[in-house]
Scaffold this motif. Structure first.
Motif, PDB file in Angstrom:
ATOM      1  N   GLY A 187      -0.016   8.197   0.631  1.00 40.12           N
ATOM      2  CA  GLY A 187       0.758   7.748   1.804  1.00 40.12           C
ATOM      3  C   GLY A 187       1.928   8.677   2.077  1.00 40.12           C
ATOM      4  N   GLY A 188       1.945   9.243   3.262  1.00 40.29           N
ATOM      5  CA  GLY A 188       2.961  10.257   3.587  1.00 40.29           C
ATOM      6  C   GLY A 188       3.938   9.810   4.653  1.00 40.29           C
TER       7      GLY A 188
ATOM      8  N   GLY B 109       6.808   8.089   0.778  1.00 46.22           N
ATOM      9  CA  GLY B 109       5.970   9.041   0.050  1.00 46.22           C
ATOM     10  C   GLY B 109       6.522  10.456   0.104  1.00 46.22           C
TER      11      GLY B 109
ATOM     12  N   VAL C 191       0.607  14.983  -1.530  1.00 45.72           N
ATOM     13  CA  VAL C 191       0.696  13.751  -0.740  1.00 45.72           C
ATOM     14  C   VAL C 191      -0.603  13.663   0.051  1.00 45.72           C
ATOM     15  CG1 VAL C 191       1.960  12.542   1.084  1.00 45.72           C
ATOM     16  CG2 VAL C 191       3.181  14.102  -0.447  1.00 45.72           C
TER      17      VAL C 191
ATOM     18  N   ASP D  95      -2.330  11.685   2.982  1.00 44.50           N
ATOM     19  CA  ASP D  95      -1.805  10.817   4.040  1.00 44.50           C
ATOM     20  C   ASP D  95      -2.810  10.604   5.164  1.00 44.50           C
ATOM     21  OD1 ASP D  95       0.075   9.294   5.474  1.00 44.50           O
ATOM     22  OD2 ASP D  95       0.582  11.051   6.677  1.00 44.50           O
TER      23      ASP D  95
ATOM     24  N   ARG E  44       7.465  16.691   5.885  1.00 48.03           N
ATOM     25  CA  ARG E  44       6.306  17.434   5.342  1.00 48.03           C
ATOM     26  C   ARG E  44       6.688  18.884   5.077  1.00 48.03           C
ATOM     27  NH1 ARG E  44       3.470  13.987   9.060  1.00 48.03           N
ATOM     28  NH2 ARG E  44       3.549  15.546  10.715  1.00 48.03           N
TER      29      ARG E  44
ATOM     30  N   SER F   5      -4.234  15.827   4.653  1.00 45.17           N
ATOM     31  CA  SER F   5      -4.709  14.740   5.521  1.00 45.17           C
ATOM     32  C   SER F   5      -5.918  14.089   4.878  1.00 45.17           C
ATOM     33  CB  SER F   5      -5.113  15.292   6.895  1.00 45.17           C
ATOM     34  OG  SER F   5      -4.007  15.913   7.486  1.00 45.17           O
TER      35      SER F   5
ATOM     36  N   THR G 153       1.845   3.457   0.695  1.00 44.67           N
ATOM     37  CA  THR G 153       0.928   3.320   1.827  1.00 44.67           C
ATOM     38  C   THR G 153       1.446   2.380   2.915  1.00 44.67           C
ATOM     39  OG1 THR G 153      -0.193   1.818   0.314  1.00 44.67           O
ATOM     40  CG2 THR G 153      -1.252   3.923   0.713  1.00 44.67           C
TER      41      THR G 153
END
Ligand SMILES: Cc1cc2nc3c(=O)[nH]c(=O)nc-3n(C[C@H](O)[C@H](O)[C@H](O)COP(=O)(O)OP(=O)(O)OC[C@H]3O[C@@H](n4cnc5c(N)ncnc54)[C@H](O)[C@@H]3O)c2cc1C
Length: 318
Positions: A15-16, A20, A36, A38, A69, A81, A113
Motif C-alpha cells: 500500500g503506497g 506506506g 512499496v 501499490d 514516491r 504498481s 492498505t
C-alpha cells in the motif's frame, strides 16, 4: 511509472498511500532494501485537495503521493504498481503474492492498505462522494462553510456529526433516513442549535450541472441542499492477510472494521506490521504518515536487534 520488483527485500510495504510511503521513506533512509507495492487507489482520490496538513495545505492528493514516491526512490526504495492478493510465511520471512502472479519475499511486511468507505444505498450519493458528499468536517468543513448542508443519518454517531458540522454552517438539516429518530435529549440539542430534523426515507440525491441540488424523500418531498454529510462504514482492506491468521475485526468505536496493531504498528503476527487507516479508521493524512514513519523505524530496530543477536552468536562461535 513503476520500478521493477526484485525477488527479495528487507521489507515489503503493501500500500503506497501516505502511511506506506512514509514507512518506506524511513526504511530506505535506514539503508534497508524496501519495495512499496501499490494498487494506486488512495482513499481520498476523489477529493480536490488534502486539508489540515501543515506545509502541504490543499495540495491535490495525487501530487502529494507523487512527491512521496519520488522521495522514497531518492533513497533507493522501489515503488511498484500492483495489487497484493496474499501473503504467507516462508524461509526467513514472508512470500507476498501479487494478483498478476509475481511473487516477492521479505523479512518483514508493513501493511498500509487503508480502508474502503461503504456508503448507504441511496441513488446519486456515491457519484458525489468526496465532492459535495463529504464525511469529515476537518477535511471539507471550510470548503462547504455556510452552505445548506444535510446530514444523512447512518448510525448512533450521526447526531454528533451534525452538531460538529453546525460549527461550519447555520443551515443544517438532519435526515433520519433509515435510522431511528434521535433520543429526546439529542433532539433537544439539535433543536437548540437550530438543526431541522426531517424524518422519512431518502429516495435519491438530486443533482444539476453544479452538483447537488437537493434530497428527494420517498414521500416525494424535495429538501433543497447543496452539500450532504454521511458517516461511511469503514472497512480495512486486509482480507489478503487471512493465510497469516490476521483478520480485520470490529473497531470498538462502531465505525467499521480494522486491523488491530499496537501504537508502534506491531500486529498479532510476528513480523507483520501495520499503519494508517487500515489500523486507525479515523486517522487523517498527517497522522497516518506519522504512524507509517513510526512503524518503519520500529521495523528497522527489530531488524537491527535480529542482526545483532546473529552477530553475537557468530562472534561467540569464533
Ligand atoms: C473523500 C475524502 C477526503 C479526505 N480528505 C482529507 C483531507 O483533506 N485531509 C486529511 O488529512 N485526510 C483526508 N482524508 C483521509 C485520508 O484519505 C486518509 O487519512 C489517508 O488516505 C489514509 O492513508 P493510508 O496511507 O492509510 O491509506 P490510503 O491513502 O487509502 O492508501 C492505501 C493505498 O494502498 C493501496 N492498496 C490497497 N490494497 C492493496 C493491495 N492489496 N495491494 C497493494 N496496494 C493496495 C491502495 O490502492 C492505496 O493506494 C479524506 C478521506 C476521504 C474519503
Amino acid at each position: 511509472m513503476t520500478d521493477e520488483l526484485k525477488d527479495r527485500y528487507d521489507v515489503v510495504v503493501i500500500g503506497g498511500g501516505a502511511a506506506g510511503l512514509n514507512g518506506a521513506l524511513m526504511l530506505a533512509r535506514a539503508r534497508r532494501s524496501v519495495a512499496v507495492v501499490d494498487a494506486g487507489e488512495p482513499r481520498n482520490a476523489p477529493a480536490e485537495g488534502v486539508h489540515g496538513l501543515l506545509g502541504r495545505e490543499g495540495m491535490p492528493p495525487s501530487e502529494l503521493l507523487a512527491l512521496g514516491r519520488e522521495e522514497v526512490r531518492r533513497y533507493g526504495g522501489h515503488v511498484v504498481s500492483g495489487a497484493v492478493g496474499g501473503a504467507k510465511r516462508s524461509e526467513g520471512g514472508f512470500t507476498v503474492s501479487l494478483e498478476d502472479g509475481r511473487e516477492v519475499t521479505a523479512r518483514r511486511i508493513l501493511v498500509t492498505t487503508g480502508l474502503v468507505d461503504r456508503l448507504p444505498e441511496i441513488a446519486g450519493l456515491r457519484e458525489r462522494w468526496g465532492k459535495d458528499v463529504v464525511h469529515c468536517p476537518y477535511c471539507h468543513g471550510w470548503e462547504v462553510r455556510d452552505e445548506p448542508i444535510g446530514v444523512v443519518a447512518t448510525g448512533p454517531m450521526s447526531v454528533h456529526g451534525a452538531l460538529l458540522f453546525r460549527q461550519w454552517t447555520a443551515d443544517l438539516v438532519f435526515f433520519t433516513h433509515d435510522q431511528p429518530r434521535p433520543s429526546d435529549e439529542e433532539v433537544e440539542k439539535l433543536e437548540a442549535r437550530g438543526v431541522r430534523i426531517v424524518d422519512g426515507a431518502i429516495e435519491r440525491v438530486e443533482t444539476g450541472p453544479d452538483g447537488i441540488t437537493g434530497v428527494r424523500l420517498a414521500s416525494g418531498e424535495l429538501v433543497e441542499r447543496r452539500v450532504l454529510t454521511v458517516a461511511s462504514k469503514m472497512e480495512a482492506r486486509a482480507g489478503f492477510l487471512e493465510d497469516l491468521g490476521l483478520v480485520p475485526v470490529e473497531h470498538p468505536s462502531g465505525m467499521g472494521v480494522h486491523l488491530p496493531a499496537d501504537p508502534m504498528g506491531r500486529t498479532a503476527v510476528e513480523g507483520v506490521w501495520a499503519a494508517g487507516n487500515v489500523v486507525d479508521l479515523s486517522a487523517q493524512v498527517g497522522s497516518v504518515a506519522a504512524a507509517g514513519a513510526m512503524a518503519g523505524a520500529q521495523i528497522n530496530m527489530e531488524l537491527v536487534n535480529e542482526e545483532t543477536a546473529a552477530a553475537v552468536e557468530a562472534h561467540r562461535a569464533k
